[in-house]
Design a protein around this motif. Structure first.
Motif, PDB file in Angstrom:
ATOM      1  N   MET A   1       0.833  -1.175   0.000  1.00 22.35           N
ATOM      2  CA  MET A   1       0.000   0.000   0.000  1.00 22.35           C
ATOM      3  C   MET A   1       0.878   1.239   0.000  1.00 22.35           C
ATOM      4  N   ASN A   2       0.538   2.196  -0.845  1.00 20.60           N
ATOM      5  CA  ASN A   2       1.333   3.417  -0.885  1.00 20.60           C
ATOM      6  C   ASN A   2       0.879   4.401   0.189  1.00 20.60           C
ATOM      7  N   SER A   3       1.657   5.447   0.377  1.00 22.39           N
ATOM      8  CA  SER A   3       1.392   6.384   1.473  1.00 22.39           C
ATOM      9  C   SER A   3       0.107   7.173   1.247  1.00 22.39           C
ATOM     10  N   ASN A   4      -0.238   7.468   0.001  1.00 18.77           N
ATOM     11  CA  ASN A   4      -1.497   8.176  -0.265  1.00 18.77           C
ATOM     12  C   ASN A   4      -2.698   7.350   0.160  1.00 18.77           C
ATOM     13  N   ARG A   5      -2.629   6.072  -0.101  1.00 23.62           N
ATOM     14  CA  ARG A   5      -3.740   5.185   0.269  1.00 23.62           C
ATOM     15  C   ARG A   5      -3.863   5.070   1.786  1.00 23.62           C
ATOM     16  N   ILE A   6      -2.747   5.016   2.487  1.00 24.94           N
ATOM     17  CA  ILE A   6      -2.773   4.945   3.949  1.00 24.94           C
ATOM     18  C   ILE A   6      -3.364   6.220   4.527  1.00 24.94           C
ATOM     19  N   ILE A   7      -2.997   7.364   3.974  1.00 22.20           N
ATOM     20  CA  ILE A   7      -3.560   8.638   4.437  1.00 22.20           C
ATOM     21  C   ILE A   7      -5.062   8.672   4.196  1.00 22.20           C
ATOM     22  N   LEU A   8      -5.508   8.181   3.043  1.00 15.82           N
ATOM     23  CA  LEU A   8      -6.949   8.122   2.762  1.00 15.82           C
ATOM     24  C   LEU A   8      -7.675   7.194   3.742  1.00 15.82           C
ATOM     25  N   LEU A   9      -7.062   6.059   4.074  1.00 16.96           N
ATOM     26  CA  LEU A   9      -7.693   5.140   5.024  1.00 16.96           C
ATOM     27  C   LEU A   9      -7.792   5.757   6.420  1.00 16.96           C
ATOM     28  N   ILE A  10      -6.753   6.443   6.860  1.00 17.71           N
ATOM     29  CA  ILE A  10      -6.780   7.088   8.181  1.00 17.71           C
ATOM     30  C   ILE A  10      -7.798   8.225   8.188  1.00 17.71           C
ATOM     31  N   GLY A  11      -7.809   9.020   7.129  1.00 23.45           N
ATOM     32  CA  GLY A  11      -8.795  10.099   7.029  1.00 23.45           C
ATOM     33  C   GLY A  11     -10.214   9.567   7.000  1.00 23.45           C
ATOM     34  N   GLY A  12     -10.431   8.481   6.263  1.00 22.21           N
ATOM     35  CA  GLY A  12     -11.749   7.858   6.213  1.00 22.21           C
ATOM     36  C   GLY A  12     -12.182   7.330   7.570  1.00 22.21           C
ATOM     37  N   PHE A  13     -11.228   6.775   8.321  1.00 21.76           N
ATOM     38  CA  PHE A  13     -11.515   6.273   9.665  1.00 21.76           C
ATOM     39  C   PHE A  13     -12.090   7.386  10.538  1.00 21.76           C
ATOM     40  N   PHE A  14     -11.378   8.512  10.582  1.00 22.51           N
ATOM     41  CA  PHE A  14     -11.836   9.626  11.418  1.00 22.51           C
ATOM     42  C   PHE A  14     -13.122  10.247  10.878  1.00 22.51           C
ATOM     43  N   LEU A  15     -13.284  10.279   9.572  1.00 25.45           N
ATOM     44  CA  LEU A  15     -14.503  10.822   8.984  1.00 25.45           C
ATOM     45  C   LEU A  15     -15.721   9.975   9.361  1.00 25.45           C
ATOM     46  N   TYR A  16     -15.604   8.648   9.231  1.00 28.43           N
ATOM     47  CA  TYR A  16     -16.712   7.771   9.602  1.00 28.43           C
ATOM     48  C   TYR A  16     -17.028   7.882  11.094  1.00 28.43           C
ATOM     49  N   LEU A  17     -15.990   7.949  11.930  1.00 26.13           N
ATOM     50  CA  LEU A  17     -16.202   8.062  13.371  1.00 26.13           C
ATOM     51  C   LEU A  17     -16.897   9.372  13.720  1.00 26.13           C
ATOM     52  N   ILE A  18     -16.433  10.472  13.164  1.00 22.87           N
ATOM     53  CA  ILE A  18     -17.026  11.777  13.471  1.00 22.87           C
ATOM     54  C   ILE A  18     -18.460  11.863  12.966  1.00 22.87           C
ATOM     55  N   ILE A  19     -18.713  11.389  11.754  1.00 18.91           N
ATOM     56  CA  ILE A  19     -20.077  11.426  11.219  1.00 18.91           C
ATOM     57  C   ILE A  19     -21.002  10.553  12.054  1.00 18.91           C
ATOM     58  N   GLN A  20     -20.512   9.394  12.479  1.00 16.79           N
ATOM     59  CA  GLN A  20     -21.341   8.505  13.283  1.00 16.79           C
ATOM     60  C   GLN A  20     -21.719   9.141  14.619  1.00 16.79           C
ATOM     61  N   VAL A  21     -20.753   9.707  15.320  1.00 19.86           N
ATOM     62  CA  VAL A  21     -21.036  10.193  16.678  1.00 19.86           C
ATOM     63  C   VAL A  21     -21.669  11.582  16.691  1.00 19.86           C
ATOM     64  N   LEU A  22     -21.461  12.383  15.637  1.00 18.32           N
ATOM     65  CA  LEU A  22     -22.039  13.723  15.639  1.00 18.32           C
ATOM     66  C   LEU A  22     -23.353  13.823  14.866  1.00 18.32           C
ATOM     67  N   LEU A  23     -23.454  13.127  13.745  1.00 17.83           N
ATOM     68  CA  LEU A  23     -24.640  13.264  12.906  1.00 17.83           C
ATOM     69  C   LEU A  23     -25.636  12.107  13.033  1.00 17.83           C
ATOM     70  N   LEU A  24     -25.123  10.892  13.088  1.00 22.77           N
ATOM     71  CA  LEU A  24     -26.009   9.731  12.999  1.00 22.77           C
ATOM     72  C   LEU A  24     -26.423   9.147  14.349  1.00 22.77           C
ATOM     73  N   LYS A  25     -25.884   9.674  15.427  1.00 20.87           N
ATOM     74  CA  LYS A  25     -26.148   9.104  16.749  1.00 20.87           C
ATOM     75  C   LYS A  25     -27.633   9.125  17.099  1.00 20.87           C
ATOM     76  N   ASN A  26     -28.305  10.181  16.751  1.00 18.23           N
ATOM     77  CA  ASN A  26     -29.707  10.322  17.153  1.00 18.23           C
ATOM     78  C   ASN A  26     -30.694  10.025  16.035  1.00 18.23           C
TER      79      ASN A  26
END
Length: 173
Positions: A1-26
């Motif tokens: 895996m190249n570094s761009n893909r790893i950065i995208l995976l880490i960014g996606g991780f935090f994006l999914y977590l933030i959207i889940q706990v801030l927008l989709l929780k209720n």
């Protein structure tokens, strides 16, 4: 895996977590269907990832969701079960020629039918474990089954919408 893909995976991780706990929780539809869209992050991890790294990511993501939901490990346990069975389920669905290298198992790359066979049982498993733990010690079996089915359908439909809106088809090299 190249570094761009790893950065995208880490960014996606935090994006999914933030959207889940801030927008989709209720978001709960008719008091039955809960939107646990963070499951999609684990489902869309690259095909070549091994089970242990996927389980580590699932553990951290589940703990993050549990921290904000105050659910004492229910999300972690159900997401770890999904992560544990993901690669075994993928092996059962492997076509004769195998998968392309560095392919994301999304609906746009694999097709709607394949994605349905891949994701629906895993989402159902996640929701069954989550709501089973939630209903443990009560006699609310029918209510739990209703929540499992309604939430599974809701998350599956939302995952299709998210993929159509925000993901791109992998281009051939």
């Amino acid at each position: 895996m190249n570094s761009n893909r790893i950065i995208l995976l880490i960014g996606g991780f935090f994006l999914y977590l933030i959207i889940q706990v801030l927008l989709l929780k209720n978001i709960v539809v008719f008091g039955l269907a809960f939107c646990f869209l963070y499951v999609l992050y684990i489902l869309l991890l690259p095909l070549e990832m091994k089970t242990i790294p996927i389980m580590l990511v699932a553990f951290v993501l589940g703990m993050g969701v549990d921290l904000f939901y105050d659910t004492l490990g229910m999300h972690t346990a159900s997401l770890l079960a999904l992560a544990f069975l993901r690669n075994s389920w993928l092996k059962l669905l492997t076509p004769t020629g195998g998968y392309d290298e560095n392919l994301q198992p999304s609906m746009l790359n694999m097709g709607f039918g394949w994605f349905t066979y891949y994701s629906l049982p895993l989402i159902l498993l996640h929701h069954f474990i989550f709501f089973y733990i939630d209903q443990l010690g009560t006699n609310l079996f029918l209510a739990g089954v209703q929540k499992v089915i309604a939430s599974t359908i809701f998350v599956f439909v939302m995952s299709i919408i998210v993929q159509l809106m925000f993901y791109r088809r992998r281009r051939g090299i």
